[in-house]
Design a protein around this motif. Structure first.
Motif, PDB file in Angstrom:
ATOM      1  N   ALA A   1      -5.646  -1.408  -5.137  1.00 25.45           N
ATOM      2  CA  ALA A   1      -5.693  -2.648  -5.801  1.00 25.45           C
ATOM      3  C   ALA A   1      -4.121  -3.419  -5.666  1.00 25.45           C
ATOM      4  CB  ALA A   1      -6.772  -3.187  -6.744  1.00 25.45           C
ATOM      5  N   ASP A   2      -4.396  -4.393  -5.459  1.00 23.30           N
ATOM      6  CA  ASP A   2      -2.634  -4.901  -5.115  1.00 23.30           C
ATOM      7  C   ASP A   2      -2.564  -6.426  -6.404  1.00 23.30           C
ATOM      8  OD1 ASP A   2      -2.455  -3.436  -2.585  1.00 23.30           O
ATOM      9  OD2 ASP A   2      -0.111  -4.421  -2.968  1.00 23.30           O
ATOM     10  N   ARG A   3      -3.710  -6.913  -6.794  1.00 19.30           N
ATOM     11  CA  ARG A   3      -3.926  -7.968  -8.265  1.00 19.30           C
ATOM     12  C   ARG A   3      -5.493  -7.993  -8.326  1.00 19.30           C
ATOM     13  NH1 ARG A   3      -0.501 -13.031  -8.810  1.00 19.30           N
ATOM     14  NH2 ARG A   3       1.016 -11.981  -7.149  1.00 19.30           N
TER      15      ARG A   3
ATOM     16  N   ALA B   1      -0.967  -8.629   5.601  1.00 21.12           N
ATOM     17  CA  ALA B   1      -0.782  -7.484   4.818  1.00 21.12           C
ATOM     18  C   ALA B   1      -2.138  -6.943   4.297  1.00 21.12           C
ATOM     19  CB  ALA B   1       0.654  -7.028   4.607  1.00 21.12           C
ATOM     20  N   PHE B   2      -3.223  -8.340   3.370  1.00 22.72           N
ATOM     21  CA  PHE B   2      -3.867  -8.344   2.454  1.00 22.72           C
ATOM     22  C   PHE B   2      -4.709  -8.873   2.407  1.00 22.72           C
ATOM     23  CE2 PHE B   2      -0.037  -6.877   0.929  1.00 22.72           C
ATOM     24  CZ  PHE B   2       0.224  -5.839  -0.055  1.00 22.72           C
ATOM     25  N   ASP B   3      -5.848  -8.353   1.980  1.00 22.75           N
ATOM     26  CA  ASP B   3      -7.099  -8.621   2.249  1.00 22.75           C
ATOM     27  C   ASP B   3      -7.814  -9.360   0.300  1.00 22.75           C
ATOM     28  OD1 ASP B   3      -8.504  -6.433   2.147  1.00 22.75           O
ATOM     29  OD2 ASP B   3      -9.946  -6.585   4.109  1.00 22.75           O
TER      30      ASP B   3
ATOM     31  N   VAL C   1       9.757   1.492   0.206  1.00 21.68           N
ATOM     32  CA  VAL C   1       8.912   1.985  -1.407  1.00 21.68           C
ATOM     33  C   VAL C   1       7.891   1.373  -1.336  1.00 21.68           C
ATOM     34  CG1 VAL C   1       9.191   1.820  -4.118  1.00 21.68           C
ATOM     35  CG2 VAL C   1      11.316   3.370  -2.031  1.00 21.68           C
ATOM     36  N   ARG C   2       7.072   1.189  -1.287  1.00 20.86           N
ATOM     37  CA  ARG C   2       5.720   0.878  -1.218  1.00 20.86           C
ATOM     38  C   ARG C   2       4.425   1.518  -1.975  1.00 20.86           C
ATOM     39  NH1 ARG C   2       2.514   4.127   0.324  1.00 20.86           N
ATOM     40  NH2 ARG C   2       0.656   2.462  -0.391  1.00 20.86           N
ATOM     41  N   GLY C   3       3.230   0.514  -2.230  1.00 20.33           N
ATOM     42  CA  GLY C   3       1.863   1.126  -3.506  1.00 20.33           C
ATOM     43  C   GLY C   3       2.447   0.363  -4.325  1.00 20.33           C
TER      44      GLY C   3
ATOM     45  N   MET D   1       1.955   8.612  -3.600  1.00 15.17           N
ATOM     46  CA  MET D   1       3.504   7.386  -3.686  1.00 15.17           C
ATOM     47  C   MET D   1       2.846   5.975  -3.688  1.00 15.17           C
ATOM     48  SD  MET D   1       5.554   8.627  -1.538  1.00 15.17           S
ATOM     49  CE  MET D   1       5.990  10.946  -1.440  1.00 15.17           C
ATOM     50  N   ALA D   2       2.154   5.987  -3.886  1.00 14.53           N
ATOM     51  CA  ALA D   2       1.676   4.127  -4.137  1.00 14.53           C
ATOM     52  C   ALA D   2       1.465   4.202  -5.915  1.00 14.53           C
ATOM     53  CB  ALA D   2       0.459   3.677  -3.629  1.00 14.53           C
ATOM     54  N   ALA D   3       1.846   5.360  -6.472  1.00 16.22           N
ATOM     55  CA  ALA D   3       1.152   4.844  -8.273  1.00 16.22           C
ATOM     56  C   ALA D   3       2.264   6.144  -8.561  1.00 16.22           C
ATOM     57  CB  ALA D   3       0.064   4.917  -7.910  1.00 16.22           C
TER      58      ALA D   3
ATOM     59  N   CYS E   1      -6.185   3.180   2.740  1.00 11.65           N
ATOM     60  CA  CYS E   1      -5.116   2.655   2.740  1.00 11.65           C
ATOM     61  C   CYS E   1      -3.868   3.987   2.367  1.00 11.65           C
ATOM     62  CB  CYS E   1      -4.194   1.631   2.026  1.00 11.65           C
ATOM     63  SG  CYS E   1      -2.571   1.274   2.371  1.00 11.65           S
ATOM     64  N   ASN E   2      -3.276   4.559   1.329  1.00 12.36           N
ATOM     65  CA  ASN E   2      -3.103   4.734   0.539  1.00 12.36           C
ATOM     66  C   ASN E   2      -2.545   3.983  -1.169  1.00 12.36           C
ATOM     67  OD1 ASN E   2       0.157   6.400  -0.953  1.00 12.36           O
ATOM     68  ND2 ASN E   2      -1.683   7.279  -0.424  1.00 12.36           N
ATOM     69  N   ALA E   3      -3.762   4.725  -1.671  1.00 12.31           N
ATOM     70  CA  ALA E   3      -3.123   4.463  -3.152  1.00 12.31           C
ATOM     71  C   ALA E   3      -3.261   6.017  -3.994  1.00 12.31           C
ATOM     72  CB  ALA E   3      -4.955   3.996  -3.719  1.00 12.31           C
ATOM     73  N   GLY E   4      -2.207   6.397  -3.273  1.00 10.39           N
ATOM     74  CA  GLY E   4      -1.837   7.734  -3.686  1.00 10.39           C
ATOM     75  C   GLY E   4      -0.880   8.146  -4.789  1.00 10.39           C
TER      76      GLY E   4
ATOM     77  N   THR F   1      10.338 -10.091  -2.929  1.00 11.77           N
ATOM     78  CA  THR F   1      10.676  -8.813  -1.621  1.00 11.77           C
ATOM     79  C   THR F   1       8.722  -8.831  -1.218  1.00 11.77           C
ATOM     80  OG1 THR F   1      10.376  -7.173  -3.593  1.00 11.77           O
ATOM     81  CG2 THR F   1      12.552  -7.450  -2.290  1.00 11.77           C
ATOM     82  N   ARG F   2       8.377  -8.808  -2.400  1.00 12.54           N
ATOM     83  CA  ARG F   2       6.803  -8.607  -2.010  1.00 12.54           C
ATOM     84  C   ARG F   2       5.628  -9.816  -2.844  1.00 12.54           C
ATOM     85  NH1 ARG F   2       4.230  -3.971   0.324  1.00 12.54           N
ATOM     86  NH2 ARG F   2       3.269  -4.583   1.607  1.00 12.54           N
ATOM     87  N   PRO F   3       5.202 -10.682  -1.970  1.00  8.85           N
ATOM     88  CA  PRO F   3       4.213 -11.523  -3.300  1.00  8.85           C
ATOM     89  C   PRO F   3       3.478 -11.437  -4.022  1.00  8.85           C
ATOM     90  CG  PRO F   3       4.213 -11.979  -1.091  1.00  8.85           C
ATOM     91  CD  PRO F   3       5.142 -11.247  -0.598  1.00  8.85           C
TER      92      PRO F   3
ATOM     93  N   ALA G   1      -7.110  -8.110  -4.972  1.00 13.85           N
ATOM     94  CA  ALA G   1      -6.612  -8.065  -3.156  1.00 13.85           C
ATOM     95  C   ALA G   1      -5.810  -6.072  -2.773  1.00 13.85           C
ATOM     96  CB  ALA G   1      -5.681  -9.130  -2.877  1.00 13.85           C
ATOM     97  N   ASN G   2      -6.237  -6.375  -2.254  1.00 11.62           N
ATOM     98  CA  ASN G   2      -5.747  -4.674  -1.754  1.00 11.62           C
ATOM     99  C   ASN G   2      -5.546  -5.100  -0.413  1.00 11.62           C
ATOM    100  OD1 ASN G   2      -5.014  -1.797  -2.146  1.00 11.62           O
ATOM    101  ND2 ASN G   2      -6.762  -1.398  -1.129  1.00 11.62           N
ATOM    102  N   LYS G   3      -5.202  -3.489   0.794  1.00  8.72           N
ATOM    103  CA  LYS G   3      -4.636  -3.430   1.854  1.00  8.72           C
ATOM    104  C   LYS G   3      -5.491  -4.046   2.869  1.00  8.72           C
ATOM    105  CE  LYS G   3      -1.012  -2.364   2.976  1.00  8.72           C
ATOM    106  NZ  LYS G   3      -0.698  -3.520   3.747  1.00  8.72           N
TER     107      LYS G   3
ATOM    108  N   GLY H   1      -1.371   9.173  -8.445  1.00 11.02           N
ATOM    109  CA  GLY H   1      -2.385   7.903  -7.317  1.00 11.02           C
ATOM    110  C   GLY H   1      -3.645   7.006  -8.244  1.00 11.02           C
ATOM    111  N   THR H   2      -3.734   5.721  -7.436  1.00  8.95           N
ATOM    112  CA  THR H   2      -4.977   5.619  -8.567  1.00  8.95           C
ATOM    113  C   THR H   2      -6.628   5.994  -7.862  1.00  8.95           C
ATOM    114  OG1 THR H   2      -4.739   3.389  -7.151  1.00  8.95           O
ATOM    115  CG2 THR H   2      -3.919   3.193  -9.289  1.00  8.95           C
ATOM    116  N   ALA H   3      -7.042   4.858  -6.353  1.00  8.33           N
ATOM    117  CA  ALA H   3      -7.991   6.106  -5.790  1.00  8.33           C
ATOM    118  C   ALA H   3      -8.198   6.835  -5.439  1.00  8.33           C
ATOM    119  CB  ALA H   3      -7.965   4.860  -3.664  1.00  8.33           C
TER     120      ALA H   3
HETATM  121  O1  MRU Z   1       1.455  -2.798   1.871  1.00  6.04           O
HETATM  122  P1  MRU Z   1       1.512  -1.473   1.297  1.00  6.04           P
HETATM  123  O2  MRU Z   1       1.500  -0.525   1.418  1.00  6.04           O
HETATM  124  O3  MRU Z   1       2.430  -1.557  -0.383  1.00  6.04           O
HETATM  125  O4  MRU Z   1       0.013  -1.815   0.499  1.00  6.04           O
HETATM  126  C1  MRU Z   1      -0.444  -0.995  -0.551  1.00  6.04           C
HETATM  127  C2  MRU Z   1      -2.112  -0.878  -0.750  1.00  6.04           C
HETATM  128  O5  MRU Z   1      -3.082  -1.926  -0.332  1.00  6.04           O
HETATM  129  C3  MRU Z   1      -2.677  -0.207  -2.008  1.00  6.04           C
HETATM  130  O6  MRU Z   1      -4.242   0.027  -2.064  1.00  6.04           O
HETATM  131  C4  MRU Z   1      -2.431  -0.650  -3.165  1.00  6.04           C
HETATM  132  O7  MRU Z   1      -0.832  -1.036  -3.877  1.00  6.04           O
HETATM  133  C5  MRU Z   1      -2.588  -0.060  -4.314  1.00  6.04           C
HETATM  134  S1  MRU Z   1      -1.266   1.399  -4.586  1.00  6.04           S
HETATM  135  C6  MRU Z   1      -2.473   2.124  -6.491  1.00  6.04           C
END
Ligand code: MRU
Length: 345
Positions: A223-225, A309-311, A50-52, A149-151, A144-147, A84-86, A233-235, A155-157
Motif C-alpha cells: 500500500a501507498d496510503r 500510477a495508483f488505484d 528509488v521507489r516503494g 527494494m520498496a521497504a 508490483c514490488n512491495a519487497g 516528488t511523489r504525491p 491506494a496501491n500500484k 518488504g511488506t507483501a
Molecule cells: O510507483 P512505485 O513503484 O513506487 O509503487 C510501489 C507500490 O505501489 C508498492 O506496492 C507500495 O509502495 C508498497 S511498497 C512496500
C-alpha cells in the motif's frame, strides 16, 4: 537483504551522501549510486531510481539530514522532497520524523536513521504476523514490488513469503508483471530469484483467470496510503486483483506498516493519485541482445496514453491489513485500535 553474499538496504547514509540501489537498472544490473544534494535526492525519487512507499520515506528522511549538513533551507528542502511523489504518505512521515528532531545536522541524521530502522523492524514483524496466513505450499499472488527494494529490507507483501520460506513452508508466488513500469517483472521476480522462491511471472490480466482456476490461495499486496476508512491506494492494477479475489472467494490482504495509515485522509476519494508520463505506457524498455538498455515504442505514433500510477481498492474488498501490530480488520475501528497496540510484537 543479501545480494551476492553482502547485506544491503535499498537506501543508506554514507559519509555525507545518500546512497541507494538504482532500481531502474534491475534486474540486469545491480548498481549503487549516491546523491549529494537535495535536488539529486528528489530526482532519484521522482525518476524512480528509488521507489516503494517505505523506501521513499527513508530516502526523504536522509534527504532532510543532507539538507542540514549542506546548510540548505530546511523548509525548502522539505517542500522539494514532498513534491516528488504525491500518493505514498510514507514520504511525508519520513520527512516529518526528521523535521521534528532538533534542527542540527547530527540530531536530524539520528532521526533519519531511527526512522529507517523502525521501517525495517516493522517489515520484519509484518512477516511474522503474515507468515501465519500461509500453509505449506501456499500459492500467493502479489502485485508490483512491495519487497526489499520498496521497504528497505524484507518488504511488506513479500515479508510473509520470505518468512514462510525460511520456515520451510515452500511458498509459491504468482508475480504480476505490473504494467506499465513492470516493477513485478523487473524487481519482484529478481527478489524471488535471490530468495530461491519458486515463482512464475504472469501478465496482470492473468490473475483473475488463475483465481477462477483455483490456482491462487491468497493475494497479498502492499500500500501507498490507507485512508481512515480503510480504502487503500496501491500500484495501478491492485483494485482489479481485489475484485477478482472477491468474485472467486479468495482472501485479499494488504501488508503495510502503520506509517502507511493516514488518519488525515478520510477515504479513497481523498487520496491524491499520481499521474505519470504517458511515455511509460507508450514505450517499454529492456535489455537488447547486445546487452544494452533499449526503449521501444509499442502503439502507433498517433496514439496517446494516460498513466494513473495508483488505484484505490475499497475497504470492503480487503480481508485485512497485515501490520507490525498484527492483522487488523479493514474497518475504521480496527485501524484505530491497531495504532494503539505495541509495535513490532
Ligand atoms: O510507483 P512505485 O513503484 O513506487 O509503487 C510501489 C507500490 O505501489 C508498492 O506496492 C507500495 O509502495 C508498497 S511498497 C512496500
Amino acid at each position: 537483504m543479501k545480494v551476492n553474499g553482502k547485506d544491503y538496504r535499498a537506501v543508506w547514509w554514507e559519509e555525507g551522501v545518500v546512497g541507494f540501489i538504482d532500481q531502474r537498472l534491475l534486474p540486469h544490473r545491480f548498481e549503487s549510486a549516491s546523491a549529494d544534494t537535495v535536488a539529486r535526492v528528489a530526482d532519484a525519487i521522482s525518476g524512480m531510481a528509488v521507489r516503494g512507499a517505505p523506501t521513499i520515506g527513508v530516502m526523504g528522511a536522509y534527504g532532510m539530514a543532507l539538507a542540514a549538513f549542506n546548510g540548505d533551507s530546511l523548509s525548502s528542502a522539505y517542500d522539494e522532497l514532498l513534491a516528488t511523489r504525491p500518493t505514498a504518505i510514507n514520504l511525508k512521515v519520513g520527512l516529518d520524523a526528521v523535521m521534528s528532531a532538533a534542527p542540527d545536522a547530527g540530531s536530524m541524521l539520528s532521526a533519519a536513521g531511527a526512522h529507517d530502522d523502525a521501517e525495517v523492524a516493522a517489515a520484519r514483524a509484518i512477516g511474522r504476523h503474515g507468515g501465519g496466513l500461509l500453509a505449506h505450499g501456499s500459492r500467493v499472488l502479489t502485485h508490483c514490488n512491495a519487497g526489499w527494494m520498496a521497504a528497505q529490507d524484507w518488504g511488506t507483501a513479500t515479508s510473509p513469503i520470505y518468512t514462510a520460506a525460511r520456515e520451510g513452508m515452500s511458498p509459491f508466488v504468482w508475480v504480476s508483471e505490473t504494467r506499465p513500469r513492470l516493477q513485478g517483472a523487473r524487481i519482484t521476480a529478481w527478489e524471488m530469484v535471490n530468495e530461491g522462491i519458486d515463482h512464475r511471472l504472469i501478465a496482470d490480466g492473468a490473475g483473475a483467470e488463475l483465481m477462477r482456476q483455483r490456482r491462487v490461495d491468497i493475494v497479498i499486496a502492499g500500500a501507498d496510503r490507507i485512508a481512515a476508512n480503510g480504502d487503500t491506494a496501491n500500484k495501478i492494477g491492485t483494485y482489479s486483483h481485489a475484485l477478482a479475489a472477491r468474485a472467486n472467494g479468495i482472501p485479499f490482504y494488504i501488508a503495510a506498516p502503520l506509517t502507511t495509515f493516514d488518519a488525515g485522509t478520510p477515504d479513497g476519494d481523498s487520496i491524491p493519485i499520481e499521474e505519470r508520463s504517458e511515455d511509460e505506457v507508450l514505450f517499454v524498455e529492456g535489455l537488447n541482445d547486445g546487452g544494452e538498455f533499449q526503449r521501444v515504442r509499442i502503439p502507433p505514433r498517433e496514439s496517446r496514453g494516460i498513466n494513473p500510477a495508483f488505484d484505490v481498492t475499497p475497504a470492503a474488498l480487503i480481508t485485512g491489513f497485515i501490520t507490525e501490530a498484527g492483522i487488523i480488520p479493514a474497518t475504521p475501528g480496527g485501524i484505530a485500535d491497531a495504532k494503539e497496540r505495541p509495535k513490532h510484537s
